[in-house]
Design a protein around this motif. Sequence first.
Motif, short mmCIF file in Angstrom:
data_model
loop_
_atom_site.label_atom_id
_atom_site.label_comp_id
_atom_site.label_asym_id
_atom_site.label_seq_id
_atom_site.Cartn_x
_atom_site.Cartn_y
_atom_site.Cartn_z
N UNK A 12 71.83 -37.28 -35.58
CA UNK A 12 71.56 -38.53 -36.29
C UNK A 12 70.67 -39.45 -35.47
N UNK A 13 70.95 -39.56 -34.19
CA UNK A 13 70.12 -40.41 -33.32
C UNK A 13 68.70 -39.85 -33.21
N UNK A 14 68.57 -38.53 -33.12
CA UNK A 14 67.25 -37.91 -33.03
C UNK A 14 66.46 -38.13 -34.32
N UNK A 15 67.13 -37.98 -35.47
CA UNK A 15 66.45 -38.19 -36.76
C UNK A 15 66.03 -39.65 -36.91
N UNK A 16 66.89 -40.57 -36.48
CA UNK A 16 66.56 -41.99 -36.56
C UNK A 16 65.34 -42.32 -35.69
N UNK A 17 65.31 -41.73 -34.49
CA UNK A 17 64.18 -41.97 -33.59
C UNK A 17 62.89 -41.41 -34.17
N UNK A 18 62.95 -40.19 -34.74
CA UNK A 18 61.76 -39.59 -35.33
C UNK A 18 61.26 -40.40 -36.52
#
Length: 226
Positions: A141-147
């Motif tokens: 979730x954090x990676x998707x939010x950052x992307x």
Amino acid sequence: MPTQLMGLHVPTFQFTKEFSKINSDKLEAPLQKMHNEYRSSALDWIIDKKEEELLQFEKWLTLESWYPRLIGDLGQVHDKVARRHRLPVLEKDNDGKEQITGWCTAPQVSILYDQILCDLPELCFRILAIEQAKATAVAAKEEAKKKAKDTADATPERRQKDLVDTAIRKRLKELSVTVCLSDYPPSSHSSLIALAGQRVAQQGESSCCKRKRDEERRLPVEKDGL
């Protein structure tokens, strides 16, 4: 290199101008070399300790590490429960009367203990799987939010929209009007500015009319005083 080491700088010391002029190579270069060597050795040490920490956690998660301790804890709990669930042992004497000759653990407690003991490894593995799934979901979730943020910030449309919103907010602030732009589509932003201008103009006309009425009310009083 991590920020903890990137933030370190080469220390500077003051020397006299004359001494620094004839020893510049001996003063700066060795200190810079020692500084670089320290950061490099500190980074290698940190990497080794992090690898050691990871191996330690992997060891703690093995069945051979935690299962014996759980068996001991389960046995202590069983002893406490067994002391509270004891049944009397009855035997008949020579006269045929029943007497209490001892105490024993309730059979239900022993059956439950054996069942938990048998299912304990499977229960623990399920708990580990649930925690791992939770951690993986949070990281994803954090990676998707950052992307998504990086993609949105990189598009020309987003940059143009931010510039337009900033300009509109500045203009509305000058007109002393508070409006949440996110509640309105972009196509209506120009209409908002026009509407805000009309409101300010109406407020100005209203204030002017009020002052004029107040002046007209004071005129008869001033004439009577004369």
